[in-house]
Structures are given as structure tokens and as C-alpha cells.
Enzyme design. Structure first.
Site, PDB file in Angstrom:
ATOM      1  N   ASP A 158       0.842  -1.203   0.000  1.00  0.00           N
ATOM      2  CA  ASP A 158       0.000   0.000   0.000  1.00  0.00           C
ATOM      3  C   ASP A 158       0.881   1.260   0.000  1.00  0.00           C
ATOM      4  O   ASP A 158       0.546   2.257  -0.652  1.00  0.00           O
ATOM      5  CB  ASP A 158      -0.920  -0.004   1.222  1.00  0.00           C
ATOM      6  CG  ASP A 158      -1.755  -1.271   1.291  1.00  0.00           C
ATOM      7  OD1 ASP A 158      -2.543  -1.505   0.364  1.00  0.00           O
ATOM      8  OD2 ASP A 158      -1.592  -2.048   2.250  1.00  0.00           O
ATOM      9  N   HIS A 186      -4.726  -3.377   6.344  1.00  0.00           N
ATOM     10  CA  HIS A 186      -4.606  -3.587   4.888  1.00  0.00           C
ATOM     11  C   HIS A 186      -6.017  -3.904   4.380  1.00  0.00           C
ATOM     12  O   HIS A 186      -6.387  -5.064   4.233  1.00  0.00           O
ATOM     13  CB  HIS A 186      -3.629  -4.734   4.603  1.00  0.00           C
ATOM     14  CG  HIS A 186      -3.546  -5.099   3.149  1.00  0.00           C
ATOM     15  ND1 HIS A 186      -3.115  -4.223   2.178  1.00  0.00           N
ATOM     16  CD2 HIS A 186      -3.852  -6.250   2.496  1.00  0.00           C
ATOM     17  CE1 HIS A 186      -3.166  -4.818   0.996  1.00  0.00           C
ATOM     18  NE2 HIS A 186      -3.614  -6.041   1.160  1.00  0.00           N
TER      19      HIS A 186
HETATM   20  P1  NAD Z   1      -2.909 -18.230  -5.040  1.00  0.00           P
HETATM   21  O1  NAD Z   1      -4.275 -18.841  -4.940  1.00  0.00           O
HETATM   22  O2  NAD Z   1      -2.289 -18.027  -6.361  1.00  0.00           O
HETATM   23  O3  NAD Z   1      -1.886 -19.090  -4.184  1.00  0.00           O
HETATM   24  C1  NAD Z   1      -2.168 -19.463  -2.884  1.00  0.00           C
HETATM   25  C2  NAD Z   1      -1.477 -20.803  -2.667  1.00  0.00           C
HETATM   26  O4  NAD Z   1      -1.626 -21.131  -1.297  1.00  0.00           O
HETATM   27  C3  NAD Z   1      -2.109 -21.935  -3.491  1.00  0.00           C
HETATM   28  O5  NAD Z   1      -1.082 -22.593  -4.242  1.00  0.00           O
HETATM   29  C4  NAD Z   1      -2.700 -22.851  -2.426  1.00  0.00           C
HETATM   30  O6  NAD Z   1      -2.607 -24.229  -2.781  1.00  0.00           O
HETATM   31  C5  NAD Z   1      -1.841 -22.515  -1.226  1.00  0.00           C
HETATM   32  N1  NAD Z   1      -2.468 -22.806   0.053  1.00  0.00           N
HETATM   33  C6  NAD Z   1      -3.757 -22.633   0.420  1.00  0.00           C
HETATM   34  N2  NAD Z   1      -3.935 -23.050   1.689  1.00  0.00           N
HETATM   35  C7  NAD Z   1      -2.727 -23.465   2.125  1.00  0.00           C
HETATM   36  C8  NAD Z   1      -2.267 -24.002   3.344  1.00  0.00           C
HETATM   37  N3  NAD Z   1      -3.097 -24.235   4.358  1.00  0.00           N
HETATM   38  N4  NAD Z   1      -0.961 -24.323   3.468  1.00  0.00           N
HETATM   39  C9  NAD Z   1      -0.106 -24.126   2.436  1.00  0.00           C
HETATM   40  N5  NAD Z   1      -0.487 -23.639   1.234  1.00  0.00           N
HETATM   41  C10 NAD Z   1      -1.779 -23.298   1.105  1.00  0.00           C
HETATM   42  O7  NAD Z   1      -2.976 -16.867  -4.206  1.00  0.00           O
HETATM   43  P2  NAD Z   1      -1.903 -15.674  -4.214  1.00  0.00           P
HETATM   44  O8  NAD Z   1      -2.255 -14.740  -5.299  1.00  0.00           O
HETATM   45  O9  NAD Z   1      -0.542 -16.237  -4.122  1.00  0.00           O
HETATM   46  O10 NAD Z   1      -2.307 -14.945  -2.837  1.00  0.00           O
HETATM   47  C11 NAD Z   1      -2.054 -15.537  -1.598  1.00  0.00           C
HETATM   48  C12 NAD Z   1      -2.621 -14.689  -0.468  1.00  0.00           C
HETATM   49  O11 NAD Z   1      -1.947 -13.429  -0.425  1.00  0.00           O
HETATM   50  C13 NAD Z   1      -4.106 -14.366  -0.607  1.00  0.00           C
HETATM   51  O12 NAD Z   1      -4.723 -14.446   0.662  1.00  0.00           O
HETATM   52  C14 NAD Z   1      -4.104 -12.928  -1.094  1.00  0.00           C
HETATM   53  O13 NAD Z   1      -5.302 -12.256  -0.802  1.00  0.00           O
HETATM   54  C15 NAD Z   1      -2.935 -12.387  -0.289  1.00  0.00           C
HETATM   55  N6  NAD Z   1      -2.348 -11.132  -0.757  1.00  0.00           N
HETATM   56  C16 NAD Z   1      -1.968 -10.223   0.181  1.00  0.00           C
HETATM   57  C17 NAD Z   1      -1.395  -9.022  -0.194  1.00  0.00           C
HETATM   58  C18 NAD Z   1      -0.980  -7.993   0.842  1.00  0.00           C
HETATM   59  O14 NAD Z   1      -0.622  -6.866   0.457  1.00  0.00           O
HETATM   60  N7  NAD Z   1      -0.982  -8.277   2.126  1.00  0.00           N
HETATM   61  C19 NAD Z   1      -1.191  -8.744  -1.555  1.00  0.00           C
HETATM   62  C20 NAD Z   1      -1.585  -9.686  -2.495  1.00  0.00           C
HETATM   63  C21 NAD Z   1      -2.166 -10.881  -2.090  1.00  0.00           C
HETATM   64  C1  LMR Z   2      -3.848  -6.445  -2.712  1.00  0.00           C
HETATM   65  O1  LMR Z   2      -3.897  -5.435  -2.040  1.00  0.00           O
HETATM   66  O2  LMR Z   2      -3.564  -6.426  -3.937  1.00  0.00           O
HETATM   67  C2  LMR Z   2      -4.095  -7.777  -2.070  1.00  0.00           C
HETATM   68  O3  LMR Z   2      -4.417  -7.638  -0.717  1.00  0.00           O
HETATM   69  C3  LMR Z   2      -5.097  -8.601  -2.796  1.00  0.00           C
HETATM   70  C4  LMR Z   2      -6.507  -8.086  -2.599  1.00  0.00           C
HETATM   71  O4  LMR Z   2      -7.370  -8.883  -2.246  1.00  0.00           O
HETATM   72  O5  LMR Z   2      -6.738  -6.904  -2.811  1.00  0.00           O
END
Ligand code: NAD
Ligand code: LMR
Length: 327
Positions: A158, A186
Site C-alpha cells: 500500500d 490492509h
Molecule cells: P494463489 O491462490 O495463487 O496461491 C495461494 C497458494 O496457497 C495456493 O497454491 C494454495 O494451494 C496454497 N495454500 C492454500 N492453503 C494453504 C495451506 N493451508 N498451506 C499451504 N499452502 C496453502 O494466491 P496468491 O495470489 O498467491 O495470494 C495468496 C494470499 O496473499 C491471498 O490471501 C491474497 O489475498 C494475499 N495477498 C496479500 C497481499 C498484501 O498486500 N498483504 C497482496 C496480495 C495478495
Molecule cells: C492487494 O492489495 O492487492 C491484495 O491484498 C489482494 C486483494 O485482495 O486486494
């Protein structure tokens, strides 16, 4: 130098795929620090993870001394020095991140327990999976033998988003922007504190003389940026999320004298609720992250901060109501 053990959960996911190779290149822990990568995935994703591991092998990184890939929590967190908790379900268009709470909470309870049992006593944990502040609270409260100050949730993405928008509006390169700190959650209530932001050392509010733009366009753009990316891409941010995870852990481990945004265990700073994970300005020296607590805010900013702090407390109450919080 002894190798350090670095856990990445959700290692076969979108963010994992961007993150692992940057860690393996030495970008986070330094160009001389040997690594043992400990990659956790769901059993169903093990074939995909095997492919990711083949690609790590094919990078022939001099820093990677071993790779453990597993769906077993004990194996994954065994002796872990650092952990990136990414694995969890991302939201879809039309959802708020908090809608993921009941879906993802169990993941962070199990992982908090495993960290408590198997990780190094000095482990540092960065929670990325959403809703990251409150998932961080879940993991930290479950890992009750460790200090809650060993856990962090990611809001640097962010900050980077806000920095770029301000630089564009001010017509300067983003390297000229300082102190663009995210307060709170967030989520769509986050507060990008433009009042303390400097351009070339001068307040940005003296350069961009448009309170309406800040309050009506800038803040909502940053609050809604994640959703806008999901809308455009059909999937949530991944490369920029991995970039912020790299940046956050690097600042925690290697230090940062300039303030950066990260959600830490609140002790009531800025009127936030103690015991929630709140983003605020922090510095880091010798692996110790310290909040800057003396920034003053006007009533407009205070209202924004109150709203996002209240949301964090509400998420904590939801956990309590669901019996998911170990406090
Ligand atoms: P994705 O679906 O591409 O990948 C997630 C992976 O996690 C999958 O491969 C899945 O099999 C695995 N998984 C699910 N449960 C699991 C568990 N219990 N143990 C181990 N692995 C597990 O998703 P992504 O795009 O990589 O996003 C992952 C997370 O990050 C989401 O919750 C998303 O909202 C979050 N995210 C946060 C931010 C932030 O700024 N904080 C930014 C982007 C995404
Ligand atoms: C983001 O900010 O891009 C991530 O937290 C994914 C979302 O759900 O917005």
C-alpha cells in the site's frame, strides 16, 4: 556462514512463484547468506510445487543449499528462522478482504501452532495472506510461547502504491518521496498519511494544493487499488505483492533508518487498540523493529485513523465470537 531456514507457504501460488526466486537470488537476506528453502503447499498442489522446485534447481543459485518441499507442517516449519505466510485463499471481485476471515483463519491457527512447536525461538514471521493484519493476530496468538513482536503483517504494498500516485501527481520521480506511511488495516479503510509525506524534504501538501484531490481521489485510489487490480487482471496482485514481501523482510532483517509501513503488535500507539496488528511508521535496527510514535495528526487524519483502528478491533471481535482467538 551457516545456512538460514526460510519458509514460504503457498509456494506454488501466484505470489510464491514470484517470491521464491527473488529470495534465492539473495535479495532479501544478502548476497552471501546461504539458504535452506522450506516450501509448504497443500497436498493437491504438490505436483505444481515439484515443478517450482525443478525451476529453483535450474537457476543453480549458489545460495540455495537445500530445498524442502512438503505438505507437512512439522517438516516445513522445522527450525525456521524466517517465515513468509502467503498460502491462503485470495478474494474474488466484489469481496472485501475481511470476507476471507472465516475461510482462511484455520490456516493461520494451524501454522501458528506449528511455528510455536517447531520454528527457531527467534523466528520472524511476515503474514501476507489476507486479511493479513488479523491473520497475523491469529498466528501470533496461537504461537503463544513466542513474542507477538516476532510477527508482522504486510502493508508496504500500500505504501508503494501511495508513493507512486503521489509522485505522479507531484510530477517527480518516486525516489523523491519520503514518509508516505500507511496507518491501520490492509483493507479499504487504510489511511495513507499524506500529511507527513515529503517531496525533496518539503511537505507534499505545500506542493499539491488540492485538499479535495487528497481526500476524494488519492485516499480512495489506494484503498481500492487491490480490488481494481482484481477487476483488471481477474486475479489479485502477485508480482507487486511479492515485491513488497521482499521489501518488508529485507527492511526487517537488514535494517531501515527511514520510516516504512508494516503492521506490528500494537501497544496503543496513535490511539490504536493494544493487541491488534496495526500498520504505522517503523524503523528497523539490528533486526529490531521500532514504531515511531510521535507523529502528530490533525482531526481529518485522526478520523481516518480511528475508522481503520476500529475495523481492526471489529475483526478481532469477530474472531472472538467465532472462538478462533487464543487470548
Ligand atoms: P494463489 O491462490 O495463487 O496461491 C495461494 C497458494 O496457497 C495456493 O497454491 C494454495 O494451494 C496454497 N495454500 C492454500 N492453503 C494453504 C495451506 N493451508 N498451506 C499451504 N499452502 C496453502 O494466491 P496468491 O495470489 O498467491 O495470494 C495468496 C494470499 O496473499 C491471498 O490471501 C491474497 O489475498 C494475499 N495477498 C496479500 C497481499 C498484501 O498486500 N498483504 C497482496 C496480495 C495478495
Ligand atoms: C492487494 O492489495 O492487492 C491484495 O491484498 C489482494 C486483494 O485482495 O486486494
Amino acid at each position: 556462514m551457516e545456512p538460514i531456514k526460510v519458509v514460504i507457504t503457498g509456494a506454488a501460488g501466484q505470489i510464491g512463484y514470484q517470491l521464491i526466486y527473488r529470495i534465492a537470488s539473495g535479495e532479501v537476506f544478502g548476497p552471501d547468506q546461504p539458504l535452506i528453502l522450506q516450501l509448504l503447499e497443500l497436498e493437491a498442489a504438490m505436483p505444481a510445487l515439484k515443478g517450482v522446485v525443478m525451476e529453483i534447481d535450474d537457476c543453480a543459485s549458489s545460495l540455495v543449499h537445500d530445498i524442502v518441499y512438503t505438505s507437512d507442517l512439522k517438516e516445513a516449519f522445522n527450525g525456521a528462522d524466517y517465515a513468509f505466510l502467503v498460502g491462503s485463499v485470495p478474494r474474488k471481485a466484489g469481496m472485501e478482504r475481511a470476507d476471507l476471515l472465516s475461510i482462511n483463519a484455520g490456516v493461520f491457527i494451524d501454522q501458528g501452532r506449528a511455528i510455536n512447536q517447531y520454528a527457531s525461538r527467534d523466528v520472524k514471521v511476515l503474514v501476507v495472506g489476507n486479511p493479513c493484519n488479523t491473520n497475523c493476530l491469529i498466528a501470533a496468538s496461537t504461537a503463544s510461547d513466542l513474542s507477538p513482536h516476532q510477527f508482522f503483517a504486510m502493508t508496504l504494498l500500500d505504501e508503494y502504491r501511495a508513493t507512486t500516485q503521489l509522485a505522479r501527481k507531484a510530477n517527480v520521480h518516486h525516489s523523491k518521496i519520503e514518509n508516505c506511511i500507511i496507518f491501520g488495516n490492509h483493507s479499504s479503510t487504510l489511511f495513507p498519511d499524506y500529511w507527513h509525506t515529503l517531496v525533496d524534504g518539503k511537505p507534499i501538501v505545500d506542493l499539491i494544493k488540492s485538499p479535495k484531490w487528497f481526500e476524494e481521489e488519492f485516499i480512495s485510489t489506494i484503498q481500492g487499488r487491490g480490488a481494481a487490480i482484481i477487476q483488471a487482471r481477474g486475479a489479485s496482485s502477485a508480482a507487486s505483492a511479492a515485491n513488497a514481501a521482499v521489501g518488508t523482510m529485507k527492511k526487517i532483517v537488514m535494517g531501515s533508518e527511514t520510516p516504512f509501513s508494516v503492521a506490528i503488535y500494537s501497544q496503543g500507539e496513535y490511539g490504536s487498540t493494544p493487541g491488534t496488528y496495526v500498520s504505522m511508521p517503523c524503523t528497523s535496527v539490528d533486526g529490531k523493529v521500532t514504531p515511531i510514535t510521535d507523529w502528530k495528526h490533525n482531526p481529518l487524519a485522526q478520523d481516518r485513523m480511528k475508522a481503520t483502528f476500529e475495523e481492526l478491533e471489529k475483526e478481532r471481535q469477530t474472531l472472538r465470537a467465532l472462538g478462533l482467538l487464543n487470548d
